[in-house]
Design a protein around this motif. Structure first.
Motif, PDB file in Angstrom:
ATOM      1  N   UNK A   1       0.634  -1.259   0.028  1.00 16.30           N
ATOM      2  CA  UNK A   1      -0.124   0.007  -0.115  1.00 16.30           C
ATOM      3  C   UNK A   1       0.725   1.078  -0.097  1.00 16.30           C
ATOM      4  N   UNK A   2       2.101   1.056   0.407  1.00 12.92           N
ATOM      5  CA  UNK A   2       2.843   2.426   0.346  1.00 12.92           C
ATOM      6  C   UNK A   2       3.605   2.490  -1.055  1.00 12.92           C
ATOM      7  N   UNK A   3       3.628   1.496  -1.951  1.00 11.34           N
ATOM      8  CA  UNK A   3       4.234   1.888  -3.323  1.00 11.34           C
ATOM      9  C   UNK A   3       3.206   2.473  -3.952  1.00 11.34           C
ATOM     10  N   UNK A   4       3.466   3.288  -5.247  1.00  7.50           N
ATOM     11  CA  UNK A   4       2.343   3.818  -5.851  1.00  7.50           C
ATOM     12  C   UNK A   4       2.597   3.092  -7.263  1.00  7.50           C
ATOM     13  N   UNK A   5       3.792   2.370  -7.538  1.00  7.44           N
ATOM     14  CA  UNK A   5       3.791   1.739  -8.719  1.00  7.44           C
ATOM     15  C   UNK A   5       5.074   0.762  -8.916  1.00  7.44           C
ATOM     16  N   UNK A   6       5.516   0.271  -9.837  1.00  5.60           N
ATOM     17  CA  UNK A   6       6.399  -0.851  -9.902  1.00  5.60           C
ATOM     18  C   UNK A   6       7.495  -0.520 -10.853  1.00  5.60           C
ATOM     19  N   UNK A  13       3.197   4.738 -20.540  1.00  2.00           N
ATOM     20  CA  UNK A  13       2.711   5.948 -21.034  1.00  2.00           C
ATOM     21  C   UNK A  13       2.018   6.988 -20.296  1.00  2.00           C
ATOM     22  N   UNK A  14       1.369   6.276 -19.213  1.00  2.26           N
ATOM     23  CA  UNK A  14       0.645   7.189 -18.334  1.00  2.26           C
ATOM     24  C   UNK A  14       1.506   7.779 -17.079  1.00  2.26           C
ATOM     25  N   UNK A  15       2.540   7.160 -17.029  1.00  2.55           N
ATOM     26  CA  UNK A  15       3.745   7.741 -16.037  1.00  2.55           C
ATOM     27  C   UNK A  15       4.373   8.469 -16.629  1.00  2.55           C
ATOM     28  N   UNK A  16       4.366   9.867 -16.354  1.00  2.00           N
ATOM     29  CA  UNK A  16       4.916  10.939 -17.042  1.00  2.00           C
ATOM     30  C   UNK A  16       6.354  11.249 -16.426  1.00  2.00           C
ATOM     31  N   UNK A  17       7.344  11.901 -17.263  1.00  2.00           N
ATOM     32  CA  UNK A  17       8.632  12.246 -16.861  1.00  2.00           C
ATOM     33  C   UNK A  17       8.383  13.210 -15.968  1.00  2.00           C
ATOM     34  N   UNK A  18       9.276  13.465 -14.838  1.00  2.00           N
ATOM     35  CA  UNK A  18       8.682  14.415 -13.706  1.00  2.00           C
ATOM     36  C   UNK A  18       7.785  13.866 -12.458  1.00  2.00           C
ATOM     37  N   UNK A  19       7.404  12.858 -12.794  1.00  3.49           N
ATOM     38  CA  UNK A  19       6.419  12.450 -11.708  1.00  3.49           C
ATOM     39  C   UNK A  19       7.031  11.909 -10.582  1.00  3.49           C
ATOM     40  N   UNK A  20       6.388  12.301  -9.467  1.00  2.00           N
ATOM     41  CA  UNK A  20       7.054  11.731  -8.040  1.00  2.00           C
ATOM     42  C   UNK A  20       6.354  10.501  -7.596  1.00  2.00           C
ATOM     43  N   UNK A  21       7.103   9.345  -7.428  1.00  2.00           N
ATOM     44  CA  UNK A  21       6.602   8.178  -7.073  1.00  2.00           C
ATOM     45  C   UNK A  21       7.096   7.347  -5.893  1.00  2.00           C
ATOM     46  N   UNK A  22       6.479   6.481  -5.494  1.00  2.00           N
ATOM     47  CA  UNK A  22       7.151   5.551  -4.415  1.00  2.00           C
ATOM     48  C   UNK A  22       7.181   4.002  -5.019  1.00  2.00           C
ATOM     49  N   UNK A  23       8.106   3.506  -4.854  1.00  2.00           N
ATOM     50  CA  UNK A  23       8.550   2.139  -5.135  1.00  2.00           C
ATOM     51  C   UNK A  23       9.225   1.433  -4.039  1.00  2.00           C
ATOM     52  N   UNK A  24       9.059   0.135  -4.081  1.00  2.00           N
ATOM     53  CA  UNK A  24       9.535  -0.724  -2.960  1.00  2.00           C
ATOM     54  C   UNK A  24      10.498  -1.898  -3.646  1.00  2.00           C
ATOM     55  N   UNK A  72      21.025  -6.094  -0.581  1.00  2.00           N
ATOM     56  CA  UNK A  72      19.694  -7.021  -0.075  1.00  2.00           C
ATOM     57  C   UNK A  72      18.792  -6.581   0.832  1.00  2.00           C
ATOM     58  N   UNK A  73      19.170  -5.087   0.944  1.00  2.00           N
ATOM     59  CA  UNK A  73      18.068  -4.354   2.122  1.00  2.00           C
ATOM     60  C   UNK A  73      16.772  -4.054   1.392  1.00  2.00           C
ATOM     61  N   UNK A  74      15.524  -4.394   2.007  1.00  2.00           N
ATOM     62  CA  UNK A  74      14.238  -4.176   1.483  1.00  2.00           C
ATOM     63  C   UNK A  74      13.983  -2.709   1.997  1.00  2.00           C
ATOM     64  N   UNK A  75      13.785  -1.610   0.812  1.00  5.84           N
ATOM     65  CA  UNK A  75      13.382  -0.517   0.956  1.00  5.84           C
ATOM     66  C   UNK A  75      12.275   0.207   0.177  1.00  5.84           C
ATOM     67  N   UNK A  76      11.816   1.228   0.786  1.00  2.00           N
ATOM     68  CA  UNK A  76      10.862   1.894  -0.251  1.00  2.00           C
ATOM     69  C   UNK A  76      11.799   3.262  -0.679  1.00  2.00           C
ATOM     70  N   UNK A  77      11.494   3.641  -1.963  1.00  4.67           N
ATOM     71  CA  UNK A  77      12.087   4.703  -2.602  1.00  4.67           C
ATOM     72  C   UNK A  77      11.294   5.664  -2.888  1.00  4.67           C
ATOM     73  N   UNK A  78      11.129   7.119  -2.452  1.00  2.00           N
ATOM     74  CA  UNK A  78      10.489   8.026  -3.168  1.00  2.00           C
ATOM     75  C   UNK A  78      11.151   9.087  -3.883  1.00  2.00           C
TER      76      UNK A  78
END
Length: 206
Positions: A1-6, A13-24, A72-78
């Motif tokens: 639920x904390x990631x917005x995409x993969x 195409x719907x994810x535009x350049x410059x978009x702020x995202x969270x990915x795990x 090998x550490x699991x993280x979320x990146x915004x």
């Protein structure tokens, strides 16, 4: 639920350049270099179940998250997405160990309570438990009569909560069933994560 995409969907195409995202994902590789100011920055590969993406970690973000950037550490990146037709990468604004994401990124805490199984003594004990976890999240009690009604009560501002496993475990143990859920805060660009904007960095060769 904390990631917005993969990593795969970032090329959509719907994810535009410059978009702020969270990915795990899992840290695979951590290449460190010195920037022009002599501070350490890094390039990491973040791997999830759909693929991987390169993440640029500028010095200010690296200084705050270096302990999380272990292989090998699991993280979320915004971060802010940079992409063209063939390639995508992230400029990290915030890097959070997965086991800390709930405490750091939750906006509200919701507790579903079966009104038919809960007496005043249990509610008083619940209040005592909640006061042991002061934080920044708005709390909500969902008082449910199964198959009939649900009444939602917002906790007062002085009872904002600190989300996390400790709170959830204690509340669930008190009530005797899974009760606690959290809702994630919206993605907002971190004001401090603007260093390097307009600059070009290439991955160092080792």
């Amino acid at each position: 639920k904390y990631a917005s995409t993969n990593s795969l969907d970032l090329m959509d195409e719907g994810v535009k350049d410059g978009t702020v995202v969270r990915i795990g994902g899992i840290v695979r590789g951590n290449k460190m270099i010195m920037d022009k100011r002599g501070n350490t920055m890094a390039f990491i590969d973040l791997e999830d179940i759909t693929g991987s993406i390169e993440v640029t970690v500028f010095a200010s973000v690296y200084a705050q998250s270096r302990d999380a950037l272990v292989e090998d550490s699991p993280v979320f990146v915004q971060g802010k997405l940079q992409k063209n037709e063939k390639f995508a990468k992230l400029l990290a604004e915030n890097i959070v160990p997965m086991d800390q994401a709930e405490a750091l990124w939750s906006a509200s805490v919701h507790m579903t309570i079966d009104a038919l199984k809960t007496d005043s003594q249990t509610l008083n004990e619940l209040c005592r438990v909640l006061k042991n976890y002061p934080g920044k999240c708005t709390g909500f009690l969902h008082m449910v009569i199964p198959q009939k009604t649900e009444t939602i009560v917002e906790l007062p501002q002085e009872m904002k909560l600190r989300a996390g496993n400790a709170l959830a475990n204690e509340v669930n143990r008190l009530l005797g069933y899974p009760s606690v859920t959290t809702q994630c805060s919206p993605i907002m660009q971190t004001p401090e994560a603007v260093e390097g904007r307009g600059k070009k960095f290439a991955r160092a060769k080792f």
